[in-house]
Design a protein around this motif. Structure first.
Motif, PDB file in Angstrom:
ATOM      1  N   PHE A  50      41.849  36.791  35.717  1.00 36.02           N
ATOM      2  CA  PHE A  50      42.623  36.534  36.936  1.00 36.02           C
ATOM      3  C   PHE A  50      42.566  37.712  37.898  1.00 36.02           C
ATOM      4  O   PHE A  50      43.484  37.934  38.668  1.00 36.02           O
ATOM      5  N   PHE A  51      41.493  38.507  37.805  1.00 37.39           N
ATOM      6  CA  PHE A  51      41.113  39.451  38.847  1.00 37.39           C
ATOM      7  C   PHE A  51      42.026  40.672  38.945  1.00 37.39           C
ATOM      8  O   PHE A  51      41.965  41.416  39.920  1.00 37.39           O
ATOM      9  N   VAL A  52      42.860  40.925  37.945  1.00 38.36           N
ATOM     10  CA  VAL A  52      43.715  42.117  37.991  1.00 38.36           C
ATOM     11  C   VAL A  52      42.871  43.371  37.775  1.00 38.36           C
ATOM     12  O   VAL A  52      43.003  44.360  38.497  1.00 38.36           O
ATOM     13  N   GLN A  53      41.984  43.328  36.779  1.00 38.61           N
ATOM     14  CA  GLN A  53      41.118  44.478  36.504  1.00 38.61           C
ATOM     15  C   GLN A  53      40.240  44.806  37.715  1.00 38.61           C
ATOM     16  O   GLN A  53      40.076  45.969  38.082  1.00 38.61           O
ATOM     17  N   GLN A  54      39.682  43.781  38.328  1.00 41.66           N
ATOM     18  CA  GLN A  54      38.807  44.009  39.468  1.00 41.66           C
ATOM     19  C   GLN A  54      39.572  44.584  40.663  1.00 41.66           C
ATOM     20  O   GLN A  54      39.057  45.428  41.399  1.00 41.66           O
ATOM     21  N   MET A 114      40.036  48.211  39.973  1.00 46.30           N
ATOM     22  CA  MET A 114      38.790  48.924  40.223  1.00 46.30           C
ATOM     23  C   MET A 114      38.592  49.173  41.717  1.00 46.30           C
ATOM     24  O   MET A 114      38.205  50.278  42.135  1.00 46.30           O
ATOM     25  N   ALA A 115      38.848  48.147  42.536  1.00 50.35           N
ATOM     26  CA  ALA A 115      38.682  48.306  43.982  1.00 50.35           C
ATOM     27  C   ALA A 115      39.651  49.356  44.534  1.00 50.35           C
ATOM     28  O   ALA A 115      39.275  50.186  45.379  1.00 50.35           O
ATOM     29  N   GLN A 116      40.879  49.348  44.048  1.00 51.03           N
ATOM     30  CA  GLN A 116      41.857  50.342  44.494  1.00 51.03           C
ATOM     31  C   GLN A 116      41.435  51.752  44.090  1.00 51.03           C
ATOM     32  O   GLN A 116      41.572  52.701  44.875  1.00 51.03           O
ATOM     33  N   ILE A 146      40.631  54.854  46.684  1.00 49.61           N
ATOM     34  CA  ILE A 146      41.286  56.168  46.611  1.00 49.61           C
ATOM     35  C   ILE A 146      40.254  57.271  46.453  1.00 49.61           C
ATOM     36  O   ILE A 146      40.349  58.340  47.073  1.00 49.61           O
ATOM     37  N   LEU A 147      39.233  57.019  45.632  1.00 50.81           N
ATOM     38  CA  LEU A 147      38.184  58.021  45.424  1.00 50.81           C
ATOM     39  C   LEU A 147      37.475  58.355  46.729  1.00 50.81           C
ATOM     40  O   LEU A 147      37.328  59.541  47.083  1.00 50.81           O
TER      41      LEU A 147
END
Length: 236
Positions: free
Chosen positions: A109-113, A116-118, A122-123
């Motif tokens: 349900f796209f929580v991990q993705q 990752m995008a966040q 930040i990086l």
């Protein structure tokens, strides 16, 4: 209708789930996990095949609010479905299986993705900030470091390119490396005070270690006396 864009997200979610399935079936292969996120980059170029010219008419700027609203609604619906699935599984599954469902739903349900995008956002924001501040230090003779760092930098001078940075009072580098022309080779008052403090702390640690060693020896002797007394009593 604004939500006409939702079929695009549903379609590419199904493609993403194919890679997520491969991620779990192939022993948590991170390449497939990355592909499940990168597949969304194709949504823009291929969106016209699903909803036609509505994607970019009259222009992208006019449709941009609809894109944003559809994205927010899609993420909200994903979260609702995820919570419903978890509630249902909590009601019918034992605890050991529930942990597996939570782990899978976190990715499906796209929580991990999203995390990752966040993290990448930040990086790159930190890298851009560091680049801008380094450029400001280089171009404006250390303006950023003078404003934010300690008074030694404010009293010293910017040493320019190819040097160790700022020079403290007396021409020595704040880092204690090198030293300016006519300087004292890093023996500034601040450095001498720091050395004296370090020597004092070292002497205190040595004294504490000596006292601890003496205490260990005393305890060992007490144990030996107690053991010998017990042995003598047993022999009698």
């Amino acid at each position: 209708v604004i939500l006409d864009f939702l079929p695009i997200f549903v379609c590419f979610l199904s493609f993403s789930w194919v890679f997520v399935l491969g991620y779990f079936e192939m022993g948590y292969n991170n390449i497939l996990l990355m592909m499940s996120a990168l597949v969304w980059l194709a949504a823009g170029p291929l969106a016209h095949t699903m909803i036609g010219s509505r994607v970019a008419e009259p222009d992208i700027a006019t449709r941009l609010p609809e894109y944003v609203i559809s994205t927010v609604v899609f993420i909200f619906l994903l979260d609702v479905v995820k919570n419903l699935v978890l509630m249902l599984c909590r009601a019918v599954l034992p605890q050991r299986h529930l942990h597996v469902v939570i782990r899978h739903s976190f990715v499906y349900f796209f929580v991990q993705q999203q995390h990752m995008a966040q993290a990448y956002l930040i990086l790159f924001a930190n890298l851009a900030t560091a680049f801008v501040l380094a450029a400001a230090d280089t171009i404006f003779c250390g303006a950023h470091s003078r404003f934010l760092l300690n008074k030694e930098l404010a009293r010293g001078g910017w040493r320019g390119s190819g040097s160790t940075g700022f020079a403290g009072g007396g021409g020595s580098s704040v880092l204690g490396v090198g030293g300016g022309d006519g300087g004292d080779g890093g023996n500034s008052p601040t450095r001498r005070r720091a050395t004296s403090t370090a020597d004092l702390l070292l002497d205190q640690e040595r004294a504490e270690l000596t006292e601890l060693r003496a205490e260990v020896i005393r305890l060992r002797r007490n144990v030996e006396l107690t053991t010998s007394s017990a042995g003598a009593a047993t022999a009698q």
